[in-house]
Design a protein around this motif. Structure first.
Motif, short mmCIF file in Angstrom:
data_model
loop_
_atom_site.label_atom_id
_atom_site.label_comp_id
_atom_site.label_asym_id
_atom_site.label_seq_id
_atom_site.Cartn_x
_atom_site.Cartn_y
_atom_site.Cartn_z
N LEU A 46 0.78 -1.24 0.00
CA LEU A 46 0.00 0.00 0.00
C LEU A 46 0.81 1.28 0.00
O LEU A 46 0.32 2.32 -0.42
N MET A 47 2.02 1.22 0.52
CA MET A 47 2.75 2.48 0.73
C MET A 47 4.25 2.26 0.68
O MET A 47 4.74 1.13 0.81
N LYS A 48 4.97 3.35 0.48
CA LYS A 48 6.42 3.30 0.58
C LYS A 48 6.80 3.33 2.05
O LYS A 48 6.40 4.22 2.79
N LEU A 49 7.57 2.35 2.44
CA LEU A 49 7.98 2.24 3.83
C LEU A 49 9.45 2.66 3.96
O LEU A 49 10.22 2.54 3.02
N GLY A 50 9.79 3.09 5.16
CA GLY A 50 11.20 3.44 5.42
C GLY A 50 12.01 2.24 5.82
O GLY A 50 13.13 2.38 6.34
N TYR A 51 11.46 1.05 5.61
CA TYR A 51 12.14 -0.19 5.97
C TYR A 51 11.57 -1.31 5.13
O TYR A 51 10.49 -1.18 4.54
N ASP A 52 12.26 -2.43 5.09
CA ASP A 52 11.79 -3.63 4.39
C ASP A 52 11.45 -4.67 5.45
O ASP A 52 12.34 -5.14 6.16
N PRO A 53 10.16 -5.05 5.58
CA PRO A 53 9.78 -5.98 6.64
C PRO A 53 10.53 -7.32 6.59
O PRO A 53 10.75 -7.94 7.63
N VAL A 54 10.89 -7.76 5.40
CA VAL A 54 11.58 -9.04 5.28
C VAL A 54 13.08 -8.90 5.50
O VAL A 54 13.69 -9.70 6.22
N LYS A 55 13.69 -7.87 4.92
CA LYS A 55 15.14 -7.72 5.02
C LYS A 55 15.60 -7.09 6.33
O LYS A 55 16.68 -7.41 6.83
N ASP A 56 14.80 -6.19 6.89
CA ASP A 56 15.24 -5.42 8.05
C ASP A 56 14.75 -5.97 9.39
O ASP A 56 15.20 -5.53 10.44
N LEU A 57 13.81 -6.91 9.35
CA LEU A 57 13.27 -7.49 10.58
C LEU A 57 13.44 -9.00 10.55
O LEU A 57 13.18 -9.65 9.53
N ALA A 58 13.87 -9.55 11.67
CA ALA A 58 14.10 -10.99 11.77
C ALA A 58 13.01 -11.63 12.63
O ALA A 58 12.74 -11.17 13.74
N PRO A 59 12.34 -12.67 12.13
CA PRO A 59 11.29 -13.33 12.90
C PRO A 59 11.85 -14.08 14.10
O PRO A 59 12.94 -14.65 14.03
N ILE A 60 11.09 -14.08 15.20
CA ILE A 60 11.47 -14.84 16.40
C ILE A 60 10.42 -15.92 16.68
O ILE A 60 10.73 -17.10 16.65
N THR A 61 9.19 -15.52 16.95
CA THR A 61 8.10 -16.48 17.11
C THR A 61 6.76 -15.77 16.98
O THR A 61 6.65 -14.58 17.29
N MET A 62 5.76 -16.50 16.51
CA MET A 62 4.39 -16.00 16.59
C MET A 62 4.04 -15.86 18.06
O MET A 62 4.48 -16.66 18.90
N GLY A 63 3.26 -14.82 18.39
CA GLY A 63 2.83 -14.63 19.76
C GLY A 63 1.42 -15.13 19.96
O GLY A 63 1.19 -16.16 20.61
N VAL A 64 0.45 -14.41 19.39
CA VAL A 64 -0.96 -14.79 19.49
C VAL A 64 -1.60 -14.66 18.11
O VAL A 64 -1.18 -13.83 17.31
N ASN A 65 -2.60 -15.49 17.85
CA ASN A 65 -3.29 -15.47 16.56
C ASN A 65 -4.77 -15.71 16.84
O ASN A 65 -5.13 -16.70 17.47
N PHE A 66 -5.62 -14.79 16.40
CA PHE A 66 -7.02 -14.84 16.81
C PHE A 66 -7.89 -14.07 15.82
O PHE A 66 -7.40 -13.20 15.10
#
Length: 325
Positions: free
Chosen positions: A106-126
């Motif tokens: 939707l928008m230009k971000l100041g970061y790349d969610p895949v390249k700049d953030l590392a997954p650790i674990t899902m927390g909650v899903n509902f």
């Protein structure tokens, strides 16, 4: 002798390569104070879940856990802060579906969610639950859709921001039911709920924890839940899918991530500690009480979920021709 020196040199080189990871693994927790960054205002579901998890995490590790609320832009302010912030492993993100899987479309971000953030674990899903102000006199999803068709553009719904799970839940129903309800974005669940209760907005795809006291009081009417099965806390309330829209599913989730610059050994240890917290009976009971069942998993599990959801919401955005002004 020469061969022995070569072997010793090779062993030293191997140890040198392993040293950073070994050192990182030993330096845990990285600091006596750890921050969990939340992209929504205090008082909403993300904040509540982060505080339940953070409290137990602090107790387990003997550290101080601080919840840092950075609301705005559908959670993207918080995500960018962590993506571009400290990489010592003492700053964690309680990330959400919108910034991670919807906002990139939707928008230009100041970061790349895949390249700049590392997954650790899902927390909650509902799932969320579609609630309306009791003053509307709407009591079922069928009545909601009928009203929207007879009054195009006059029925609105709140969300926790552009590209959030609550925003896309409404857009998905608009698409499948062929209605046009108007999206009204807020900075979090708490301010959205305040305006709903005041009658300034008609409906909201709310988390159960935010809506529950107002459902109990009769101020809000639950019409349907957005997941593949009914909420355990609202067994009499049908899903949107079983109410004439098979295939409808729009779950909300919050997951733990960190800067991708954090060493893998630290990320793996955070996975271990957070999964332990999420599996603890007292934390699971507290989260379930608020309609947010824990879903601990591996780092790879979360990466796959982000990839899958990114594809799903990209399709909805293209079909609905959704743009953020």
């Amino acid at each position: 002798m020469h061969k022995r020196r070569l072997l010793q040199g090779a062993a030293a080189a191997a140890l040198a390569l392993l040293a950073p990871a070994w050192a990182a693994a030993q330096a845990f927790p990285p600091k006596p104070t750890v921050t969990i960054v939340v992209g929504f205002a205090a008082g909403g579901a993300a904040d509540a879940a982060a505080r339940v998890i953070g409290k137990k995490l602090g107790e387990n590790l003997g550290i101080t856990v601080v919840i840092d609320n950075k609301p705005g832009a559908g959670g993207n302010i918080a995500h960018q802060f962590v993506a571009k912030g400290p990489s010592d492993g003492a700053t964690l993100l309680f990330g959400s579906v919108g910034p991670l899987t919807v906002a990139p479309h939707l928008m230009k971000l100041g970061y790349d969610p895949v390249k700049d953030l590392a997954p650790i674990t899902m927390g909650v899903n509902f799932p969320n639950v579609l609630v309306v102000h009791a003053g509307l006199k709407i009591r079922t999803l069928a009545e909601f859709i009928d009203y929207a068709k007879k009054n195009p553009g006059k029925l609105d719904y709140a969300s926790t921001g552009p590209g959030s799970a609550s925003h896309l839940a409404g857009e998905m129903l608009n698409h499948m039911a062929k209605i046009e309800t108007v999206h009204i974005p807020y900075k979090g669940g708490a301010p959205a709920m305040q305006d709903l209760l005041a009658g300034r907005v008609a409906s909201y795809y709310s988390t159960y924890s935010t809506a529950q006291p107002h459902i109990d009081s009769g101020a809000l009417v639950p019409l349907a839940s957005t997941g593949p099965k009914r909420l355990a806390a609202l067994p009499a309330v049908p899903t949107i899918a079983e109410s004439g829209f098979p295939g409808y599913s729009a779950t909300n989730w919050y997951a733990f991530l960190a800067s991708s610059k954090v060493p893998a050994a630290i990320l793996d240890r955070w996975n271990l500690e957070l999964v332990k917290v999420l599996k603890s009976p007292e934390v699971a009971a507290e989260l379930n009480k608020h309609g947010m069942p824990p879903q601990p998993g591996t780092r790879e599990d979360l990466a796959r979920e982000i990839e899958r959801e990114t594809a799903t919401w990209g399709k909805v955005i293209r079909e609905r021709k959704i743009v953020v002004q």
